[in-house]
Design an enzyme around this catalytic site. Structure first.
Site, mmCIF file in Angstrom:
data_model
loop_
_atom_site.group_PDB
_atom_site.id
_atom_site.type_symbol
_atom_site.label_atom_id
_atom_site.label_comp_id
_atom_site.label_asym_id
_atom_site.label_seq_id
_atom_site.Cartn_x
_atom_site.Cartn_y
_atom_site.Cartn_z
ATOM 1 N N ARG A 34 -15.737 5.188 -6.310
ATOM 2 C CA ARG A 34 -15.016 4.471 -5.248
ATOM 3 C C ARG A 34 -15.944 3.616 -4.386
ATOM 4 O O ARG A 34 -15.781 3.540 -3.170
ATOM 5 C CB ARG A 34 -14.257 5.451 -4.337
ATOM 6 C CG ARG A 34 -13.224 6.289 -5.046
ATOM 7 C CD ARG A 34 -11.837 5.694 -4.868
ATOM 8 N NE ARG A 34 -10.853 6.537 -5.511
ATOM 9 C CZ ARG A 34 -10.073 7.391 -4.866
ATOM 10 N NH1 ARG A 34 -10.173 7.493 -3.573
ATOM 11 N NH2 ARG A 34 -9.214 8.105 -5.527
ATOM 12 N N ARG A 38 -12.062 0.740 0.765
ATOM 13 C CA ARG A 38 -11.847 0.569 2.203
ATOM 14 C C ARG A 38 -13.074 0.690 3.094
ATOM 15 O O ARG A 38 -13.031 0.277 4.250
ATOM 16 C CB ARG A 38 -10.750 1.533 2.686
ATOM 17 C CG ARG A 38 -9.360 1.001 2.388
ATOM 18 C CD ARG A 38 -8.318 2.042 2.675
ATOM 19 N NE ARG A 38 -8.540 3.210 1.823
ATOM 20 C CZ ARG A 38 -7.966 4.393 2.010
ATOM 21 N NH1 ARG A 38 -7.160 4.572 3.036
ATOM 22 N NH2 ARG A 38 -8.210 5.386 1.191
ATOM 23 N N ARG A 47 -7.407 -6.899 1.074
ATOM 24 C CA ARG A 47 -6.211 -6.049 1.049
ATOM 25 C C ARG A 47 -5.223 -6.390 2.158
ATOM 26 O O ARG A 47 -4.028 -6.091 2.047
ATOM 27 C CB ARG A 47 -6.621 -4.578 1.111
ATOM 28 C CG ARG A 47 -7.080 -4.008 -0.221
ATOM 29 C CD ARG A 47 -5.910 -3.691 -1.154
ATOM 30 N NE ARG A 47 -5.257 -2.453 -0.754
ATOM 31 C CZ ARG A 47 -4.099 -2.372 -0.146
ATOM 32 N NH1 ARG A 47 -3.425 -3.470 0.133
ATOM 33 N NH2 ARG A 47 -3.590 -1.211 0.184
ATOM 34 N N ASP A 83 -6.962 1.374 -11.345
ATOM 35 C CA ASP A 83 -6.652 2.746 -10.950
ATOM 36 C C ASP A 83 -6.314 3.556 -12.192
ATOM 37 O O ASP A 83 -5.965 2.983 -13.233
ATOM 38 C CB ASP A 83 -5.489 2.790 -9.951
ATOM 39 C CG ASP A 83 -5.421 4.147 -9.255
ATOM 40 O OD1 ASP A 83 -6.242 4.391 -8.356
ATOM 41 O OD2 ASP A 83 -4.578 4.975 -9.648
ATOM 42 N N TYR A 158 -0.171 13.798 -11.826
ATOM 43 C CA TYR A 158 0.559 12.817 -10.997
ATOM 44 C C TYR A 158 1.966 12.594 -11.530
ATOM 45 O O TYR A 158 2.928 12.504 -10.764
ATOM 46 C CB TYR A 158 -0.186 11.480 -10.953
ATOM 47 C CG TYR A 158 -1.380 11.504 -10.030
ATOM 48 C CD1 TYR A 158 -1.217 11.522 -8.649
ATOM 49 C CD2 TYR A 158 -2.671 11.524 -10.523
ATOM 50 C CE1 TYR A 158 -2.306 11.555 -7.801
ATOM 51 C CE2 TYR A 158 -3.774 11.554 -9.681
ATOM 52 C CZ TYR A 158 -3.582 11.575 -8.313
ATOM 53 O OH TYR A 158 -4.651 11.623 -7.472
HETATM 54 O O1 1CP Z 1 -15.020 1.600 -6.865
HETATM 55 C C1 1CP Z 1 -14.155 2.248 -7.488
HETATM 56 O O2 1CP Z 1 -14.380 3.370 -7.944
HETATM 57 C C2 1CP Z 1 -12.840 1.555 -7.592
HETATM 58 C C3 1CP Z 1 -11.913 1.807 -8.655
HETATM 59 C C4 1CP Z 1 -11.038 3.027 -8.563
HETATM 60 C C5 1CP Z 1 -11.156 4.151 -9.366
HETATM 61 C C6 1CP Z 1 -12.265 4.482 -10.341
HETATM 62 C C7 1CP Z 1 -9.874 3.195 -7.764
HETATM 63 C C8 1CP Z 1 -9.384 2.265 -6.755
HETATM 64 N N1 1CP Z 1 -9.251 4.341 -8.159
HETATM 65 C C9 1CP Z 1 -10.007 4.940 -9.107
HETATM 66 C C10 1CP Z 1 -9.705 6.158 -9.857
HETATM 67 C C11 1CP Z 1 -8.742 7.113 -9.317
HETATM 68 N N2 1CP Z 1 -7.521 6.882 -8.741
HETATM 69 C C12 1CP Z 1 -8.916 8.496 -9.423
HETATM 70 C C13 1CP Z 1 -10.093 9.143 -10.054
HETATM 71 C C14 1CP Z 1 -11.217 9.108 -9.115
HETATM 72 C C15 1CP Z 1 -11.169 10.104 -8.031
HETATM 73 O O3 1CP Z 1 -11.082 11.302 -8.331
HETATM 74 O O4 1CP Z 1 -11.262 9.690 -6.870
HETATM 75 C C16 1CP Z 1 -7.808 9.130 -8.868
HETATM 76 C C17 1CP Z 1 -7.561 10.608 -8.721
HETATM 77 C C18 1CP Z 1 -6.938 8.098 -8.437
HETATM 78 C C19 1CP Z 1 -5.629 8.272 -7.801
HETATM 79 C C20 1CP Z 1 -5.593 7.554 -6.519
HETATM 80 N N3 1CP Z 1 -5.418 6.201 -6.419
HETATM 81 C C21 1CP Z 1 -5.819 8.065 -5.230
HETATM 82 C C22 1CP Z 1 -6.106 9.527 -4.905
HETATM 83 C C23 1CP Z 1 -4.902 10.216 -4.396
HETATM 84 C C24 1CP Z 1 -5.035 11.724 -4.419
HETATM 85 O O5 1CP Z 1 -4.368 12.362 -5.258
HETATM 86 O O6 1CP Z 1 -5.810 12.241 -3.605
HETATM 87 C C25 1CP Z 1 -5.720 6.992 -4.338
HETATM 88 C C26 1CP Z 1 -5.844 7.012 -2.850
HETATM 89 C C27 1CP Z 1 -5.480 5.821 -5.102
HETATM 90 C C28 1CP Z 1 -5.387 4.430 -4.638
HETATM 91 C C29 1CP Z 1 -6.646 3.691 -4.765
HETATM 92 N N4 1CP Z 1 -7.300 3.497 -5.967
HETATM 93 C C30 1CP Z 1 -8.435 2.746 -5.748
HETATM 94 C C31 1CP Z 1 -8.481 2.454 -4.344
HETATM 95 C C32 1CP Z 1 -9.540 1.640 -3.674
HETATM 96 C C33 1CP Z 1 -7.363 3.041 -3.741
HETATM 97 C C34 1CP Z 1 -6.951 2.925 -2.285
HETATM 98 C C35 1CP Z 1 -5.933 1.841 -2.267
HETATM 99 C C36 1CP Z 1 -5.879 0.980 -1.059
HETATM 100 O O7 1CP Z 1 -6.652 -0.009 -0.926
HETATM 101 O O8 1CP Z 1 -4.989 1.243 -0.210
#
Ligand code: 1CP
Length: 358
Positions: A34, A38, A47, A83, A158
């Site tokens: 990540r 943000r 965003r 994602d 999910y």
């Molecule tokens: O720099 C990076 O790593 C960006 C790319 C990325 C990746 C690898 C994003 C962007 N998401 C992910 C993978 C992801 N998404 C995972 C595996 C990684 C981890 O364990 O953190 C998981 C579980 C998700 C699911 C997801 N998508 C969540 C987690 C929710 C939970 O169950 O706790 C969230 C908040 C998202 C949205 C998301 N994905 C990525 C971002 C930057 C965001 C936030 C979105 C926004 O800008 O509002």
């Protein structure tokens, strides 16, 4: 299609790829899960004008957001901005990314009939915009691009729960009440994940990470019976493609050996398991990635430095260590701290020669 040999040649000196392969290199490589997102004002600015989905599906925007942390932090690898739910959105499931929550699914999958809604993924067709982002990035980047996908279990969690969960009760209920349906579901998800990763590699991703973020909710015997065969199919089918495979999950201290056995070149370790202990749990030929507690980066830098030095010491100078956080960057992290952390790892990390028996 890109000239993959030319891309590989461009990255011959990459410390990240060398570490993934346990080959000699000079500096300890570092990237952050990540790392885009943000914590960066330049991300928040994009965003403010575009939804998450718009960013992911607009190659110029997704590429820009992927590049932002590479510029800011000087990390040794970029990670594709997308994602884990993007591939299932692409085959028609109604999944939305809710700000501050995560993926939320309109009609969760709960029954044997529901599985019929998961059709095959044709990556070049269904994920064209995401793969076009990969192409833009590999043309532009000086560091390797890491592609990624969600592992079958984490995706299933999910899709079954309908969104983020603490207990995974419905997911486990399906597992323990209808094993046949469970395996059909995971088999379909494994095919989707595999196709997405193959597509990213074919467009020039230099490594892949399989995120089984929530696998740590399972007892080892259940992981081995209900999950491992499916993740193994994904990782093993990628073996011939010649890119390192990283396998990561949270709270997986007791699963590290099984996650390595699934066919990983590198196992990602969260912050709960010290790297020297993790080392004892995976075979000699498997590398480790991690594992600074992400919340430490919310504190003062002298504390970050002390804890980063501890991670480096526990990695023992082995040539198969990739420095990372134990999970994703927290949104409130000061980017300046992460930039300093990268400098510290590069300046102070010592890499020993690989042992002869590797
Ligand atoms: O720099 C990076 O790593 C960006 C790319 C990325 C990746 C690898 C994003 C962007 N998401 C992910 C993978 C992801 N998404 C995972 C595996 C990684 C981890 O364990 O953190 C998981 C579980 C998700 C699911 C997801 N998508 C969540 C987690 C929710 C939970 O169950 O706790 C969230 C908040 C998202 C949205 C998301 N994905 C990525 C971002 C930057 C965001 C936030 C979105 C926004 O800008 O509002």
């Amino acid at each position: 299609m890109p000239d993959l040999a030319a891309i590989a040649a461009r990255h011959t000196g990459s410390p990240f790829l060398a570490a993934c392969r346990g080959e000699p290199h000079d500096t300890v490589p570092v990237w952050f899960m990540r790392q885009a997102g943000r914590a960066l004002a330049e991300y928040r600015e994009i965003r403010a004008r575009h939804s998450f989905e718009e960013v992911v599906h607009t190659p110029e925007l997704a590429a820009e957001v992927t590049l932002q942390p590479v510029r800011r932090y000087g990390v040794d690898a970029a990670v594709l901005f997308s994602d884990i739910v993007t591939p299932v959105q692409a085959i028609g499931l109604e999944v939305t990314i809710e700000p501050g929550i995560g993926p939320v699914i309109d009609r969760p999958l709960r029954t044997s009939e529901d599985i019929g809604r998961l059709r095959r993924l044709d990556a070049e067709e269904d994920l064209r915009h995401v793969l076009d982002t990969v192409s833009l990035l590999v043309a532009e980047l000086d560091v390797p691009l890491i592609g990624f996908a969600g592992a079958p279990f984490t995706l299933a969690s999910y899709l079954i729960e309908g969104g983020p969960s603490r207990s995974y009760t419905r997911t486990k209920a399906l597992m323990f009440t209808d094993e046949l349906t469970w395996h059909r579901l995971l088999d379909r998800l494994a095919s989707i994940t595999l196709s997405s990763l193959q597509g990213q590699i074919a467009r020039g991703a230099s490594a892949v990470q399989l995120f089984d973020s929530w696998a740590g909710a399972l007892a080892p015997q259940d992981y081995e019976r209900f999950v491992l065969p499916h993740s193994r199919r994904v990782l093993e089918e990628l073996e011939g493609m010649g890119v390192p495979r990283i396998h990561f999950g949270v709270d997986t201290g007791e699963l590290l050996g099984a996650m390595a056995a699934a066919g990983a070149d590198v196992v990602g370790v969260d912050w709960r398991t010290p790297l020297d202990l993790a080392r004892q749990r995976v075979p000699e030929h498997v590398g480790l990635q991690g594992n600074l507690e992400p919340a430490v980066c919310l504190g003062p830098f002298h504390q970050v430095a002390e804890r980063a030095r501890d991670v480096l010491a526990r990695a023992g100078g082995r040539p198969d260590h990739v420095f990372n956080l134990g999970h994703g960057v927290l949104p409130d992290t000061d980017p300046g701290i992460l930039a300093e952390l990268v400098d510290l790892v590069h300046a102070e990390g010592v890499v020993q020669e690989p042992a002869d028996d590797r």
